[in-house]
Motif scaffolding. Sequence first.
Motif, PDB file in Angstrom:
ATOM      1  N   ARG A   1      -1.203 -24.501 -23.655  1.00  0.00           N
ATOM      2  CA  ARG A   1      -1.678 -24.637 -21.952  1.00  0.00           C
ATOM      3  C   ARG A   1      -3.168 -24.961 -22.072  1.00  0.00           C
ATOM      4  O   ARG A   1      -3.540 -25.930 -21.032  1.00  0.00           O
ATOM      5  N   HIS A   2      -3.779 -24.501 -23.046  1.00  0.00           N
ATOM      6  CA  HIS A   2      -5.344 -24.745 -22.816  1.00  0.00           C
ATOM      7  C   HIS A   2      -5.908 -25.848 -23.771  1.00  0.00           C
ATOM      8  O   HIS A   2      -6.700 -26.529 -23.296  1.00  0.00           O
TER       9      HIS A   2
ATOM     10  N   ASP B   1      -8.687 -17.566 -25.428  1.00  0.00           N
ATOM     11  CA  ASP B   1      -8.337 -16.418 -26.558  1.00  0.00           C
ATOM     12  C   ASP B   1      -8.522 -15.336 -26.221  1.00  0.00           C
ATOM     13  O   ASP B   1      -8.237 -14.427 -26.375  1.00  0.00           O
TER      14      ASP B   1
ATOM     15  N   LEU C   1      -4.534 -14.164 -24.134  1.00  0.00           N
ATOM     16  CA  LEU C   1      -3.272 -15.010 -24.192  1.00  0.00           C
ATOM     17  C   LEU C   1      -2.645 -15.085 -25.613  1.00  0.00           C
ATOM     18  O   LEU C   1      -3.390 -15.319 -26.684  1.00  0.00           O
ATOM     19  N   PRO C   2      -1.311 -15.038 -25.743  1.00  0.00           N
ATOM     20  CA  PRO C   2      -0.877 -15.367 -27.021  1.00  0.00           C
ATOM     21  C   PRO C   2      -1.307 -16.749 -27.667  1.00  0.00           C
ATOM     22  O   PRO C   2      -1.425 -17.662 -26.675  1.00  0.00           O
ATOM     23  N   ALA C   3      -1.188 -16.795 -28.864  1.00  0.00           N
ATOM     24  CA  ALA C   3      -1.744 -17.917 -29.506  1.00  0.00           C
ATOM     25  C   ALA C   3      -1.266 -19.419 -29.328  1.00  0.00           C
ATOM     26  O   ALA C   3      -1.875 -20.236 -29.065  1.00  0.00           O
TER      27      ALA C   3
ATOM     28  N   GLN D   1       0.290 -20.009 -26.459  1.00  0.00           N
ATOM     29  CA  GLN D   1       0.033 -20.203 -25.187  1.00  0.00           C
ATOM     30  C   GLN D   1      -1.359 -20.817 -25.067  1.00  0.00           C
ATOM     31  O   GLN D   1      -1.615 -21.878 -24.312  1.00  0.00           O
TER      32      GLN D   1
END
Lengths: 694, 296, 315
Positions: free
Chosen positions: C229-230, C217, C221-223, C225
């Motif tokens: 991704r995470h 966060d 990174l955009p929310a 993503q």
Amino acid sequence: MNERTLVLDVEDMTVTYRTEKGPLDTVRNVNLKIYAGEIYGLVGESGSGKTTLAHAVVRYLPANGFLRSGKICLSGTDLMSLSKMEMREIWGSRISMVHQDPSSSINPAIQIGEQIAEVARIHLGFSRKEARVRAVEMLNKVHMPDPEAVAKRYAHQLSGGMLQRVLIATALTTNPELLIMDEPTTALDVTTEAVILDLIKDLMEEYNTAVLYITHNLGVVARISNQVGVLYAGEIMEEGSITQVFKNNLHPYTRGLLGCVPRVDTNKRDISLKAIPGYIPRPDNLPRGCIFAPRCDLVEEACTVERPPLVEAEEGHLTACRRFEELKKIGNVVADTRAGGSKDDKLGDLVLEARNIKKYFTAAAGLSALWQRGRSVIKAVDDISIRMRRSFTMGIVGESGCGKTTLARCLIGLEEATSGEIELEGELLPYSVAKRPPEILKKMQMVFQNPDASLNPQHPAGSSVARPLILLRNLSRKEVGDKVKELFQAVNLPEEFIERLPHELSGGEKQRVAIARAFAADPALMICDEPISSLDVSVQASLMNLLVDLQESRGASYLFISHDLAAVRHLSDWIAVVYLGRLWEIGSAEDVFVPPYHPYTEALLSAIPIPDPDVKQETIRLRGSVPSAMDIPSGCRFHTRCPRKIGAICEQQEPPWQQRGNYHQIRCHIPIEELLEIQGEGLLKKSAGGGVIS
Amino acid sequence: MEDGKNMIRQAGVSPFSKLQPVFRRLLRYPMTLIGFAIVFFFIFIAVFGPTMAPYQYTEQNLPNKLQPPSEEYVFGTDQFGRDIFSRVIVGSRDVLMVAGSGTAMAVFFGMLLGLISGYRGGWFDEVIMRLMDVILSIPPLLLAMVILFSLGPSRLNVIIVVGFLYIPMVARVVRSVVLDLKTRQFVEAARLRGEGSFYILFREILPNIMPHLAVEASMRFSYSIFLVASLGFLGLGVQPPSPDWGLMVGEARTWFYQARWVLFFPAGAIALLVVGVGFMSDGLRRMLLPGGVSNE
Amino acid sequence: MYRYLLRRFAFILLTLFLASLIIFTATQFLPGDVAQIILGQFATETAVENLREELGLNRPLHIQYLNWAGGFIRGDWGTSLVSRTPVRPIVLERLGNSAMLAVMALLIYVPLGIVLGVIAALKRDKLPDQLISGVSMAFVGLPEFVSGLLLIAFLAIGLTWFPANSSINPDTTFREAFPYLVLPAITVSLTGLGYITRMTRSGTIDVLRMDYVRAADLKGLPAWQVLIRHVLRNSLLPTVTVVAMGIGWLLGGLIVTETVYGYPGLGRLIVYGIQRQDLPLIQASSMIIVAIYTFSNLAADVLYGLLNPRIRVGE
């Protein structure tokens, strides 16, 4: 100092949480100014609101938290006026953050390089390929060995120190204006911490970044920052340059904190630590006047009436104490000198002798251990002998994973030693605690590291203390009741705590109960495995004082294990230095802390963060991390990291024990005289006042 | 924030000692309240229902067979003219008794095995756990069917089979908690003062397992109802003329097109009970293990 | 990793062996004599005795077991006592039908369960979560015959959207069978949906608490993503294993569903076998289900290992 560029400007910030009990202001009216190229160290104990403050600055608060008032400006940008989406563009590009535990702050399923590269792609608009190149560049920047290869690895393949470098690399990828670091070295070993602190300092100068460095460790702040703020229960108590705060402090809380930290040149016989009484107030129960008043020894009527504002006492030096003028006059007395603290040089009776203790673990578990026997052996403790005498404290130091805890657990029987002999008051002991008769159990007790796990959450504090009395001392019900009361008194806990459950106690109180429990058996030997390391500085000090008092009144011997060398120095009569399952140096505390010392000891000592900006330590840094105990280096086990390695002999031959005086022993290939010569006056500017026993 | 986390963790450790916050949390979760209400409703019916039932559940009245619900027969009558309302009420005792006893058996033996296996460790643990894995690697319904097929269907056998089948799951959960607890320092402190294994298992460890066990038991109860009802439906469980709900649904399938109520009421009762137990179980997890241990 | 796989494989062989013992022994305790059952009550003593001899029922139990197990491995699964034809083709054909149903159910409940689970996790302890978790817990415990019959009552008889009975010809193609598959597939999906939802929810909640999510966060990174991704990359790991395991578990769950709809699958076959006391049929279809069950567990483990770098890359 004249052309400082202001990067972060926080004005009158108050952070509020909505809770079941109503709104709570956890951080109140805080002002912060941080300039480019400067490190602002924010010190606070747990519960002071330091992490909340950091998250409020970047507007990353949980759903029930919000800023009730205040302004936050980042180089002229008013962060309060930005939307959530706009804040995301600031995060990672203009403000970066590095958190405490590096091993959990890196995604275990994504390659290291990619986790740096994604920042470059999002904020710098790099292509995939460019971003990868940048990631390797950044890893190089933080002195990562073999950056190309590391970029392709995963978090579990790297050590804590390397992971923290990765996080720093990630944070600096976009060359942010502000870097916020929240306890970035707390989870690391002292030696690694020292290396990371050097790195941070160098890089900040190079990048001209403004840094908000949050920590509980005064020594770290003294080493790294330019400006210091002391946070207490959500308010800043004192702020100023490093010299102002550490040398000419003008707030009783700052003085109290500094008085709590043991010094590396004195010990329990010379001084007793000056603990701060009481506890940090909770935000829902703040005193009306000065929030520190209930714990302050300079308190007067007026302090409890109105909350004193933060005023500029000298140029650039702010304090929230009404009586700072008087403090100026009193000067900086931080510790009580102990009367009658003379040490008699006679050695006491032998309590415990352990000879050639070995503890090998096999990596395989369960049934497969049957056919995997002999393979992959972890030599946690590999041939250690020590002697403990009555009323005497042996300190054991070493990095994590060096085997110090395993050694203690073998002695007390929680782990069964693989071989060796343990003799208690002349009697040979079985390896396992299960096979030791009650008379022996009674003589050896232990205080554990984690206060939360050391008491059964379902049993009242009193019953935890009562059980050993019943089992090991055959007392009647009535006697047990009286004895429990007496023990609670001895550890300075009020009687009503006897009925309390552990979750109703604070960490320090739990640890006091655990100490009472250990003393209930009236042991001759107490093993203290990092008993204070998870506690706050002020609580640590009072527990150390308690341990010293109990030793004097009850005559027990302590085996004190800690990674905190200052605490070990303060409490111990003797110190043993352990690395990779072996002893490398042993001797009286005074001897071990002055040259000549083993190169490993030297490195440990030079890494101690000392809360005194005037003490200039030599920088001896260790490369890499402790090798795996499954794959121990040949010859001298320390040669892979030794800064004083003299050649092939270190790789091929076990070093010999060398004796200096009667008791001081060092295991090194370098002759003692030569060690003394290279190490000169020692790492610590001021040498110990106490005499060297010989 | 640090404090808040701490409070939650600590509350999770000793939920029974402080019931007040538990009830406060209960009020925060309306679904849980509904779940408990439904379950207590069924328990009430099971205890007092048979005395309130208007008819004997076996009382046949062939001229009145397959009557739709009316004032006289609230839920209508079945193919033998028996009062469905009475049968559903009496049947609740059957379901709760069989599934409940089965669950109790599974929880009791599973707890013992898990405790001993986790605490002793070594080969004993390995052998027990591999055996549990074998039982777990056969679908429970299939295994139940095969065993009941050979033992012969009876109420007692159903209880035994349900109890047996769910032992491994309980044992696994208990074992994993024991493995965590036995390395805690309060257990080591107990060893250092010479406490016996019995004291350590039952006085030091067991009280700390209770919340996990309560949540696990409620989940097993839900699964047991599922299994008992399915076996009844397949005709392998409790035998006629017993008013087992699953059995009633199974028998009613023949009359489905003529008389939907014959099927609808027992099926609805199962659905309602299962929903109630589900809500209750989910709520128990939220209240007793707020840290959210992922043992599904 | 390889050693681990080898261990797992050895364990599967052990499981199959023990399971076959359980199934074989259980079917021996049958009330009454098999030869008698086949020939009926009025057969002569000699006829029964001859048949016993022919079926090898006079030999000691362990020999009978070895014969049966050996035959099973060689592909001789015995002869149905009822239809007097080899069991294998029947079982395999029904297995195909069950697989058809199972795949369709998987396609319904896996994506839906993941979406619901993630929503519940993101809205943790708020009403959507309480609703989703409570209902999914209820679905897990709701017997298929209840949900199935209720679905039939509303969707088949009430609205007449789908056929109420799925007793199609065993060799129907998928295209023809499709309308008959919808209701059974939904029925099986409800239970599976509960599992997947709960697993996804708890997995996602665990990951959302992780420091690396906060770090992602704060990297800006955009929310979406961060979520994909995470969070999901880690949180769906346990779900993946549930899906893989679910394939075997589905086969167990199909027993009731197929009976409710009269669908000619493996589950229906076992129930039929038990009703007719057709031993070879029961043994063969049970073994097949157990085999698929254990192998899908293995698949789950392998998949987990492949997706999890901690296991894939090792030290």
